[in-house]
Design a protein around this motif. Structure first.
Motif, PDB file in Angstrom:
ATOM      1  N   ASP A  39       1.046  -1.029   0.026  1.00 50.48           N
ATOM      2  CA  ASP A  39      -0.016   0.002  -0.095  1.00 50.48           C
ATOM      3  C   ASP A  39       0.779   1.364  -0.060  1.00 50.48           C
TER       4      ASP A  39
ATOM      5  N   ASP B   3       1.082   5.035   1.066  1.00 56.12           N
ATOM      6  CA  ASP B   3       0.624   6.116   1.980  1.00 56.12           C
ATOM      7  C   ASP B   3       1.746   6.973   2.579  1.00 56.12           C
ATOM      8  N   MET B   4       1.527   7.911   3.315  1.00 61.40           N
ATOM      9  CA  MET B   4       2.475   8.768   3.593  1.00 61.40           C
ATOM     10  C   MET B   4       3.703   8.234   3.941  1.00 61.40           C
ATOM     11  N   SER B   5       3.826   7.174   4.509  1.00 58.17           N
ATOM     12  CA  SER B   5       5.104   6.673   5.208  1.00 58.17           C
ATOM     13  C   SER B   5       5.910   6.083   3.797  1.00 58.17           C
TER      14      SER B   5
ATOM     15  N   TYR C 288      -4.351  -0.110  -1.453  1.00 58.37           N
ATOM     16  CA  TYR C 288      -4.657   1.267  -0.846  1.00 58.37           C
ATOM     17  C   TYR C 288      -3.619   2.257  -1.389  1.00 58.37           C
ATOM     18  N   MET C 289      -4.002   3.373  -1.556  1.00 55.38           N
ATOM     19  CA  MET C 289      -3.309   4.642  -1.922  1.00 55.38           C
ATOM     20  C   MET C 289      -4.149   5.915  -1.182  1.00 55.38           C
ATOM     21  N   ASP C 290      -3.364   6.539  -0.604  1.00 52.58           N
ATOM     22  CA  ASP C 290      -3.815   7.782  -0.191  1.00 52.58           C
ATOM     23  C   ASP C 290      -3.310   9.149  -1.031  1.00 52.58           C
TER      24      ASP C 290
ATOM     25  N   LYS D 278     -10.396  -0.577  -5.818  1.00 47.15           N
ATOM     26  CA  LYS D 278     -10.418   0.456  -4.565  1.00 47.15           C
ATOM     27  C   LYS D 278      -9.533   1.849  -4.850  1.00 47.15           C
TER      28      LYS D 278
END
Lengths: 177, 116
Positions: free
Chosen positions: B26, B28-30, B59-61, B90
């Motif tokens: 995934d 994300d910010m990290s 998942y991706m933000d 998603k």
């Protein structure tokens, strides 16, 4: 944390909320996402909606870390999740409250960028508002900010739940598993 | 977890002038900074086409979206064709929420992206 005024609003049928203290390190975002997704699932959201609610939470936490704490990784963030049971007038849902001790800003100045202006960044607030039914920022009494987001669960016949399916469209007949 | 924050991006070169970037976790910010570094490293002279295979990303933000927007801009200025492919439902939904699905070249499969 002290018992909040939000706790006093709980209806007798509502489960007690879960409250956790996070540290502002992005490596823990995944855990927060998993938590809210699991609870959203239990109150009636489908897989896709759970993923979107997780996204809204992630964006909110990222904003606190990035803008509130200037990427400091050792600051507190309090996450409270209120599952809402179905009633005679609603299908239940979820409410999420995020509190911090970051710098305070005027809630009226918090807005997403124009989506036509395609550039990196500035999408978090837009995503939160797009995914959730209500998004409300406010200053906490002494320091920090509070974000309250909520979303109503879909009608059972619109988003069947995995593990427990109800054919009733009467909100009161749905169960929170 | 299958990989650390620093090794979740694989880079393949199926032919000359072509790079395929494959995030395996995934985004994300990290993890976005790692993806950003990998993309920038591959956007070098001689590259004609870059494919970012998102098949393993559940998942991706918005930090991931921002990384890809930046990649698209860099690719355009470098005359590199950038294509995204094999998105999960998603992840595609996140692009649609951000109204970025029309901004990118999004292909169903890696083969489509390599031949586009």
């Amino acid at each position: 944390m002290k018992k909040s005024s939000r706790d006093a609003e709980l209806k007798p049928q509502d489960p007690k909320p879960i409250k956790i203290e996070l540290v502002s390190d992005p490596m823990y975002l995944c855990g927060a996402r998993e938590l809210v997704s699991s609870i959203a699932h239990r109150v009636g959201f489908g897989d896709m909606e759970c993923s979107k609610i997780s996204l809204a939470l992630d964006e909110a936490l990222c904003n606190v870390i990035r803008h509130g704490y200037d990427k400091a990784t050792d600051q507190p963030i309090w996450l409270t999740i209120y599952p809402k049971r179905p009633t005679d007038t609603s299908y239940g849902g979820i409410e999420i409250i995020i509190e911090d001790e970051a710098k305070q800003i005027n809630p009226d100045t918090i807005c997403g960028r124009d989506l036509q202006d395609i550039r990196p960044g500035g999408l978090g607030v837009h995503i939160m508002r797009e995914v959730m039914d209500e998004v409300q920022f406010e200053k906490r009494a002494k320091k920090g900010m509070r974000l309250r987001m909520s979303k109503s669960a879909p009608r059972p016949d619109q988003a069947p739940r995995i593990g427990q399916r109800s054919s009733s469209t009467n909100p009161a007949q749905r169960q929170v598993s | 977890m299958a990989g650390s924050e620093n090794d979740f991006v694989q880079v393949e070169s199926p032919s000359s002038g072509v790079s395929v970037i494959v995030p395996t976790e995934d985004i994300d910010m990290s993890r976005s900074p790692v993806l950003r570094s990998a993309i920038k490293e591959e956007l070098k002279p001689g590259l004609d086409r870059m494919v970012i295979d998102l098949s393993q990303v559940q998942y991706m933000d918005s930090s991931g979206l921002a990384t890809l927007v930046e990649a698209m801009r860099l690719a355009k200025t470098s005359n590199v064709g950038l294509h995204l492919c094999a998105m999960t439902a998603k992840v595609r939904a996140i692009f649609e929420i951000a109204r970025l699905d029309a901004f990118f070249s999004i292909k169903d499969t890696r083969e489509d992206a390599l031949s586009a």
